[in-house]
Scaffold this active site. Sequence first.
Site, PDB file in Angstrom:
ATOM      1  N   ASP A   3       8.528 -10.511  10.734  1.00  0.00           N
ATOM      2  CA  ASP A   3       9.093  -9.186  10.473  1.00  0.00           C
ATOM      3  C   ASP A   3       8.318  -8.513   9.331  1.00  0.00           C
ATOM      4  OD1 ASP A   3      11.025  -9.802  12.338  1.00  0.00           O
ATOM      5  OD2 ASP A   3      12.427 -10.556  10.830  1.00  0.00           O
TER       6      ASP A   3
HETATM    7  N1  URA Z   1      12.877 -15.241  11.742  1.00  0.00           N
HETATM    8  C1  URA Z   1      13.165 -14.010  11.306  1.00  0.00           C
HETATM    9  O1  URA Z   1      14.315 -13.615  11.280  1.00  0.00           O
HETATM   10  N2  URA Z   1      12.154 -13.223  10.908  1.00  0.00           N
HETATM   11  C2  URA Z   1      10.871 -13.618  10.896  1.00  0.00           C
HETATM   12  O2  URA Z   1       9.991 -12.848  10.493  1.00  0.00           O
HETATM   13  C3  URA Z   1      10.577 -14.912  11.345  1.00  0.00           C
HETATM   14  C4  URA Z   1      11.597 -15.711  11.777  1.00  0.00           C
END
Ligand code: URA
Length: 238
Positions: free
Chosen positions: A106
Amino acid sequence: MSKSTLDRILQAQGFGSRKWCRELIEDGEVRIDGETVDDYRREFETDGLVFTVYDEDWQYREHLYLALYKPADYECSRKPSHHPGVLSLLPEQFANRDVQPVGRLDHDTTGLLLLSDDGTFIHTQSSPKSHIPKVYVATTQEPVSDALVTQLLHGVKLHDEPKPLAAVVCNRLAEYQLEIVLEQGKYHQVKRMLAAAGNHCAALERTQIGLLKLDDLGLDEGEWCHLSAEQMALLVGP
Ligand code: URA
């Protein structure tokens, strides 16, 4: 071992179109072993080739296998919309070679991100069938209770997922911090699992993929490196 003409070599390494690479060579901007090569038809053995373009040394690589310490506020998508893309942290030649992130983090997640232009490697690394564990350290909004750890290990039901998803390993590291190991890579998985278990993820960092640890790479946030054969061998499942 394979030989190729200098214009093809530069094009394959992401320096632009064949026409552009020929111009670079004819303008005297390319050196090999300290010697300016201005004939683009000259052939070179690509294995182990080091070449210089605009005074910068490059090593010929058939494929790129990179590790990036992804900072917050960068997007992994190919067409980033709200933040700069992670590819902007790499030399532009790499984007020309179609380097892509292996899976996604993310925009606000930091940590270890692999990138490559080798489709087979990307596929194997991303496939849930490979069972390659990914280790995350999550900072939580509420204290990490034993019940939370137990719930994450037993599995939590997420909207749109037919079966509960469970952590392979889950450890409380501090009052507001836990380590969680996943073998799948579902959308926002850690954040959604924490929310489903009644807590909230305030910050997230990926610290390890397979046996490859971000800490051992010696990178600062925003820095990247080529992966050695030894490091690549650590990107395995159980
Ligand atoms: N899980 C998440 O919620 N976000 C990420 O970026 C990676 C794994």
